[in-house]
Design an enzyme around this catalytic site. Structure first.
Site, PDB file in Angstrom:
ATOM      1  N   ARG A  17      -1.928   2.773  -2.037  1.00 10.10           N
ATOM      2  CA  ARG A  17      -1.807   3.021  -0.644  1.00 10.10           C
ATOM      3  C   ARG A  17      -0.528   3.084  -0.352  1.00 10.10           C
ATOM      4  O   ARG A  17       0.032   4.233   0.253  1.00 10.10           O
ATOM      5  CB  ARG A  17      -2.692   1.930   0.192  1.00 10.10           C
ATOM      6  CG  ARG A  17      -2.908   2.266   1.660  1.00 10.10           C
ATOM      7  CD  ARG A  17      -1.769   2.104   2.676  1.00 10.10           C
ATOM      8  NE  ARG A  17      -1.564   0.772   2.791  1.00 10.10           N
ATOM      9  CZ  ARG A  17      -0.359   0.445   3.264  1.00 10.10           C
ATOM     10  NH1 ARG A  17       0.574   1.496   4.018  1.00 10.10           N
ATOM     11  NH2 ARG A  17       0.062  -0.704   3.562  1.00 10.10           N
ATOM     12  N   ASP A  18       0.178   1.822  -0.257  1.00  8.94           N
ATOM     13  CA  ASP A  18       1.578   1.820   0.352  1.00  8.94           C
ATOM     14  C   ASP A  18       2.618   2.731  -0.508  1.00  8.94           C
ATOM     15  O   ASP A  18       3.441   2.932   0.077  1.00  8.94           O
ATOM     16  CB  ASP A  18       1.976   0.269   0.516  1.00  8.94           C
ATOM     17  CG  ASP A  18       3.220   0.093   1.500  1.00  8.94           C
ATOM     18  OD1 ASP A  18       3.892   1.256   1.830  1.00  8.94           O
ATOM     19  OD2 ASP A  18       3.348  -1.155   1.653  1.00  8.94           O
ATOM     20  N   CYS A 242       8.755   2.444   3.778  1.00 10.18           N
ATOM     21  CA  CYS A 242       8.336   2.640   5.241  1.00 10.18           C
ATOM     22  C   CYS A 242       8.976   4.037   5.719  1.00 10.18           C
ATOM     23  O   CYS A 242      10.083   4.285   6.043  1.00 10.18           O
ATOM     24  CB  CYS A 242       8.718   1.663   6.065  1.00 10.18           C
ATOM     25  SG  CYS A 242       8.241   2.034   8.004  1.00 10.18           S
TER      26      CYS A 242
END
Length: 311
Positions: A17-18, A242
């Site tokens: 996911r990340d 991010c």
């Protein structure tokens, strides 16, 4: 897998996911399923599989439902999905996820960049999500993003972080993650904040999520562990980052973290050799080298023949 002792370090895998969410190359659904199944066999008790977000927003995870449908559910492994809103929660329940993870930044600026709304509005949305999943066979976790600092606002006061944790708990959320979203934390800061949050949450319900942006990821893990934390997110190969944080790099690397724990005599219940093998295959999937170190250098116990001159 036998039950781990209370001093065990629990690693929760987030690469699919990340890690995959920001990769420019789409990792095929079958490859995701194969990797998740292999990670489960390596011993993970929790894997963050994917995210039920808009495919337009995160095209790399547009196949979340297909991935959940295709994985082989290993007994003892919790399969997690990130959920941004009630519609995402509805899709996650239909996919029979075991846990949903919600995320709101404690930083106003970062949350508006990441979620398009204020933290207060995000948490109000969590209340609606909790209403939609109440009574369903699913657990819930909520992340306090930028808990150790925001790239736009700087330091975030500990009292502000604790207030957000208390708000999560008041909604009936089961677990809490403190996320160093952009790699701004330092070990002493980590130890202080963990010491304040643990009385509210307890080690079974608290997760730490560190990035290695400034090279302090594993040092921060050790500081949190010594302060009483036991659960940590990590990404195979050190994938991730991010998209709304200038200069941010990947998550702490799973196999590097597991190697450190094993060298210190701290149990993880994970098969390090298997993780190294999976990490060495990641460049084939994502099309570039990955940051992890142990997969390149080998374990400390992997000795080499002496040079001819030293023989």
């Amino acid at each position: 897998m036998s039950a781990l002792s209370s001093d065990a370090l629990i690693v929760q895998e987030v690469a699919t996911r990340d890690g995959f969410q920001i990769e420019p190359v789409f990792v095929e659904t079958a490859e995701k399923i194969r990797l998740i199944d292999a990670l489960a066999e390596a011993g993970f008790s929790r894997i963050e599989v994917s995210s039920f977000v808009s495919p337009k927003a995160v095209p790399a995870l547009a196949d979340a439902a297909a991935v959940f449908a295709g994985i082989r559910r290993r007994p003892g492994t919790v399969y997690v999905a990130l959920v941004p809103n009630p519609k995402g929660a509805e899709r996650a329940l239909a996919a029979k996820v075991d846990e949903i993870n919600l995320v709101a930044s404690v930083s106003e600026t970062h949350n508006r960049a990441n979620m398009g709304m204020s933290p207060a509005d995000s948490i109000a949305g969590f209340a609606r999500i909790m209403d939609s999943v109440r009574g369903a066979p699913v657990s819930t976790n909520a992340t306090v993003a930028t808990a150790f600092g925001c790239p736009f606002e700087g330091d975030q006061p500990a009292d502000k972080v604790l207030a957000q944790v208390e708000r999560y708990l008041s909604l009936g959320i089961d677990g809490v993650t403190l996320a160093d979203t952009t790699g701004m934390a330092n070990p002493r800061q980590v130890a202080r904040l963990v010491a304040r949050v643990l009385p509210l949450v307890g080690p079974e319900r608290l997760t730490l999520h560190f990035h290695n942006t400034r090279g302090l990821g594993l040092a921060n893990v050790l500081a949190a562990y010594d302060a009483g934390a036991r659960r940590f997110d990590a990404a195979l190969g050190g994938l991730g980052g991010c998209p709304f944080a200038p200069g941010a790099t990947g998550n702490i690397c799973t196999e590097d973290l597991v190697s450190m724990a094993h060298e210190m005599g701290v149990p993880t219940g994970l098969d390090l050799a298997a993780l190294i093998g999976l990490s060495r295959d990641l460049p084939r999937l994502v099309g570039h080298d990955v940051p992890g170190q142990v997969a390149k250098a080998g374990r400390p116990c992997d000795l080499h023949p002496a040079p001819a001159r030293a023989a």
